[in-house]
Scaffold this active site. Structure first.
Site, PDB file in Angstrom:
ATOM      1  N   GLY A   1      15.505  62.663  52.013  1.00 50.50           N
ATOM      2  CA  GLY A   1      16.532  62.282  51.957  1.00 50.50           C
ATOM      3  C   GLY A   1      17.407  62.945  52.721  1.00 50.50           C
ATOM      4  CG  ASP A   2      18.463  66.835  53.048  1.00 48.97           C
ATOM      5  OD1 ASP A   2      18.949  66.316  52.230  1.00 48.97           O
ATOM      6  OD2 ASP A   2      17.840  68.248  52.806  1.00 48.97           O
TER       7      ASP A   2
HETATM    8  N1  LIG Z   1       5.993  58.018  49.905  1.00 48.70           N
HETATM    9  C1  LIG Z   1       6.890  57.987  50.959  1.00 48.70           C
HETATM   10  N2  LIG Z   1       6.553  56.959  51.771  1.00 48.70           N
HETATM   11  C2  LIG Z   1       6.783  56.905  52.900  1.00 48.70           C
HETATM   12  N3  LIG Z   1       8.166  57.589  53.098  1.00 48.70           N
HETATM   13  C3  LIG Z   1       8.691  58.244  51.847  1.00 48.70           C
HETATM   14  C4  LIG Z   1       7.916  59.022  50.766  1.00 48.70           C
HETATM   15  N4  LIG Z   1       8.481  59.595  50.227  1.00 48.70           N
HETATM   16  C5  LIG Z   1       9.845  59.379  50.847  1.00 48.70           C
HETATM   17  N5  LIG Z   1       9.946  59.320  51.766  1.00 48.70           N
HETATM   18  C6  LIG Z   1      10.676  59.304  52.700  1.00 48.70           C
HETATM   19  O1  LIG Z   1      12.003  59.864  52.484  1.00 48.70           O
HETATM   20  C7  LIG Z   1      13.240  58.599  52.669  1.00 48.70           C
HETATM   21  C8  LIG Z   1      14.121  59.301  50.840  1.00 48.70           C
HETATM   22  O2  LIG Z   1      13.063  59.643  49.841  1.00 48.70           O
HETATM   23  P1  LIG Z   1      13.594  59.484  48.369  1.00 48.70           P
HETATM   24  O3  LIG Z   1      13.693  57.956  47.874  1.00 48.70           O
HETATM   25  O4  LIG Z   1      12.618  60.876  47.690  1.00 48.70           O
HETATM   26  O5  LIG Z   1      14.522  60.221  48.553  1.00 48.70           O
HETATM   27  P2  LIG Z   1      15.555  61.997  48.266  1.00 48.70           P
HETATM   28  O6  LIG Z   1      15.183  61.587  46.316  1.00 48.70           O
HETATM   29  O7  LIG Z   1      16.337  61.592  48.246  1.00 48.70           O
HETATM   30  O8  LIG Z   1      14.851  62.619  48.997  1.00 48.70           O
HETATM   31  P3  LIG Z   1      14.173  64.156  48.534  1.00 48.70           P
HETATM   32  O9  LIG Z   1      14.821  64.780  47.530  1.00 48.70           O
HETATM   33  O10 LIG Z   1      12.935  64.370  48.469  1.00 48.70           O
HETATM   34  O11 LIG Z   1      14.907  64.459  50.153  1.00 48.70           O
HETATM   35  C9  LIG Z   1      12.476  57.527  52.124  1.00 48.70           C
HETATM   36  O12 LIG Z   1      13.335  56.413  51.723  1.00 48.70           O
HETATM   37  C10 LIG Z   1      11.604  57.914  52.878  1.00 48.70           C
HETATM   38  O13 LIG Z   1      12.012  57.167  54.223  1.00 48.70           O
HETATM   39  O1  LIG Z   2      20.000  73.812  46.589  1.00 48.63           O
HETATM   40  P1  LIG Z   2      19.969  73.018  47.011  1.00 48.63           P
HETATM   41  O2  LIG Z   2      21.273  73.708  47.512  1.00 48.63           O
HETATM   42  O3  LIG Z   2      20.393  71.553  46.028  1.00 48.63           O
HETATM   43  O4  LIG Z   2      18.716  72.360  48.014  1.00 48.63           O
HETATM   44  C1  LIG Z   2      18.519  73.258  48.903  1.00 48.63           C
HETATM   45  C2  LIG Z   2      17.383  72.853  49.905  1.00 48.63           C
HETATM   46  O5  LIG Z   2      16.126  72.729  48.721  1.00 48.63           O
HETATM   47  O6  LIG Z   2      17.530  71.804  50.140  1.00 48.63           O
HETATM   48  C3  LIG Z   2      16.940  70.832  51.638  1.00 48.63           C
HETATM   49  C4  LIG Z   2      16.239  69.791  51.032  1.00 48.63           C
HETATM   50  O7  LIG Z   2      16.665  68.632  50.592  1.00 48.63           O
HETATM   51  C5  LIG Z   2      15.882  72.170  51.278  1.00 48.63           C
HETATM   52  O8  LIG Z   2      15.418  72.723  52.937  1.00 48.63           O
HETATM   53  C6  LIG Z   2      16.734  73.137  50.851  1.00 48.63           C
HETATM   54  O9  LIG Z   2      15.808  74.462  50.233  1.00 48.63           O
END
Ligand SMILES: Nc1ncnc2c1ncn2[C@@H]1O[C@H](COP(=O)(O)OP(=O)(O)OP(=O)(O)O)[C@@H](O)[C@H]1O
Ligand SMILES: O=P(O)(O)OC[C@@]1(O)O[C@H](CO)[C@@H](O)[C@@H]1O
Length: 306
Positions: free
Chosen positions: A249-250
Site C-alpha cells: 500500500g505504501d
Molecule cells: N495479490 C496481489 N496481486 C497483485 N498485486 C497485489 C496483490 N496484493 C497487493 N497487491 C498490490 O498492492 C496494492 C495495495 O494492496 P492492498 O489493496 O492490499 O492495499 P493495502 O491494504 O493498503 O496494502 P497493505 O496494507 O498490505 O500494504 C494493490 O493495489 C496491488 O498493486
Molecule cells: O504500526 P504501523 O505504523 O501502523 O505500521 C508499521 C508497518 O507495519 O507499516 C509498514 C508497512 O506498511 C511496515 O514497514 C511497518 O512495520
C-alpha cells in the site's frame, strides 16, 4: 520535494519459516532487517523512481541509528528528529500465512515534538508534498498528523495522510492530494457492504465530493480504481506470486503521489502506483525500479463507466 513523515518508524525484521506454531520453538529459514515504517517505505520507493524525497520523523537509540545508517547507505536523504527512547522493532513472519507483530514505539517528549515541527517549518517550500503515514508513538495525540495540515498549507504545500476511519474523513475538507483506502476500508468508512465495482466507485466518489483531489481504491489482487473529478479509471492488478505484501500500500501511494506531483497526469500516476504496489507484493523487500518497470506492460488502464 516530497517529504515523508513517519512518526513511528521501525526496523522490520522479516523472517520466513515453513510453519508458525504458537506455544513452541519455531525455526526460521531466512531473516533480514529492513528500515521500516510507512512513510520511510514511501521515501524508499520514491527514491527508486528517481524522485526527490526526504524522510522526516522520530528515530532513537541503536534501532534508530540502524534506520538512519541503512537509508543513508542507500543515498536516501533523511532529516529525522532524534528522540531519547529506542525506535521499535516490528516482526513480519512469512510462513503458511503472513503474520505481523508491531511494537508500540518510543514515547516522544514535547521538546522533541517542537524540534520536529521547527524542522518541518524550516524545510517546507511552496509546491512540496508531505506524505504522513503510519501509527503514532503511544503518547502523541491521535490528531498529530492532522494538526500539521495548517502548517503545511501555510507553506502552499500539498499533503497526503494515509489513514482510515473517522481520521480519514476528518482530513478531506483540507483537500489531500490523494486518499487510498482499500475496498474493505471504504466499506467500513460508510458502514456498508460493497459488492460490485460500481458500488465501490460510487462510494469512492463520495470521498472526492468531500474534498479529496484524487481517490485511489486498492483491491489487492483484484485491481484498483482511480476516481478523479473528470473520470473514473480501472485496472486489473498485475499477475504474480505474492511473497511479502508488507509495504504494498505504501508503494502504491509513493508511485501515485510521486508521479502526480511531478507530471500532474492522473492516468500515468495510477499506472505507476499500481506497478509499485504489485512489484512490492511480489518481492521480499520493497520493489526496485527494475521490478516496477517490468510490470508496467501488464497494466492497462480503462475508463470505468458504471
Ligand atoms: N495479490 C496481489 N496481486 C497483485 N498485486 C497485489 C496483490 N496484493 C497487493 N497487491 C498490490 O498492492 C496494492 C495495495 O494492496 P492492498 O489493496 O492490499 O492495499 P493495502 O491494504 O493498503 O496494502 P497493505 O496494507 O498490505 O500494504 C494493490 O493495489 C496491488 O498493486
Ligand atoms: O504500526 P504501523 O505504523 O501502523 O505500521 C508499521 C508497518 O507495519 O507499516 C509498514 C508497512 O506498511 C511496515 O514497514 C511497518 O512495520
Amino acid at each position: 520535494m516530497i517529504y515523508t513523515i513517519t512518526a513511528n518508524p521501525s526496523i522490520d525484521y522479516v523472517v520466513t519459516a515453513d510453519t508458525l506454531t504458537l506455544g513452541t520453538i519455531n525455526r526460521l529459514n531466512t531473516s533480514v532487517s529492513l528500515p521500516g515504517g510507512k512513510g520511510i517505505n514511501v521515501s524508499r520507493i520514491l527514491d527508486q523512481l528517481d524522485l526527490e524525497t526526504t524522510a522526516l520523523g522520530f528515530v532513537g537509540g541503536y534501532t534508530g541509528a540502524f534506520i538512519k545508517s541503512t537509508l543513508q547507505a542507500d543515498h536516501l536523504t533523511t532529516n529525522f528528529t532524534e528522540v531519547a527512547e529506542d525506535t521499535r522493532i516490528n516482526i513480519k513472519i512469512n510462513a503458511d500465512q503472513e503474520t505481523e507483530i508491531n511494537g508500540q514505539g518510543p514515547k516522544v517528549t514535547s521538546a522533541e515534538v517542537e524540534t520536529f515541527k521547527t524542522t518541518l517549518e524550516t524545510v517546507l517550500k511552496p509546491g512540496d508534498v508531505v506524505v504522513m503515514s503510519g501509527s503514532l508513538p503511544p503518547n502523541l495525540p491521535e490528531t498529530f498528523y492532522k494538526d500539521l495540515i495548517p502548517l503545511i498549507k501555510a507553506k502552499n504545500a500539498d499533503f497526503v495522510i494515509d489513514t482510515t476511519g473517522q481520521a480519514l474523513l476528518d482530513t478531506l475538507s483540507a483537500q489531500p492530494l490523494v486518499v487510498k483506502p482499500n475496498h474493505h476500508e471504504l466499506a467500513e468508512l460508510f458502514q456498508t457492504e460493497l459488492h460490485s465495482l460500481s458500488e465501490i466507485a460510487a462510494y469512492g466518489r463520495k470521498l472526492l465530493d468531500l474534498g479529496a483531489k484524487n481517490v485511489l481504491i486498492s483491491m489487492a489482487g483484484d485491481g484498483a480504481l482511480l476516481i478523479t473529478k473528470a473520470k473514473t479509471y480501472y485496472s486489473k492488478a498485475p499477475v504474480g506470486t505474492v511473497v511479502n505484501s508488507v509495504g504494498a500500500g505504501d508503494s502504491m501511494i509513493a508511485g501515485f503521489t510521486g508521479t502526480m506531483a511531478t507530471t500532474n497526469d492522473p492516468q500515468n500516476s495510477f499506472k505507476i502506483g499500481l506497478a509499485c504496489g504489485s512489484a512490492t507484493a511480489f518481492t521480499k523487500d520493497l520493489a526496485t525500479k527494475a521490478q516496477i518497470d517490468a510490470l508496467l506492460p501488464q497494466i492497462v488502464i480503462t475508463e470505468f463507466k458504471a
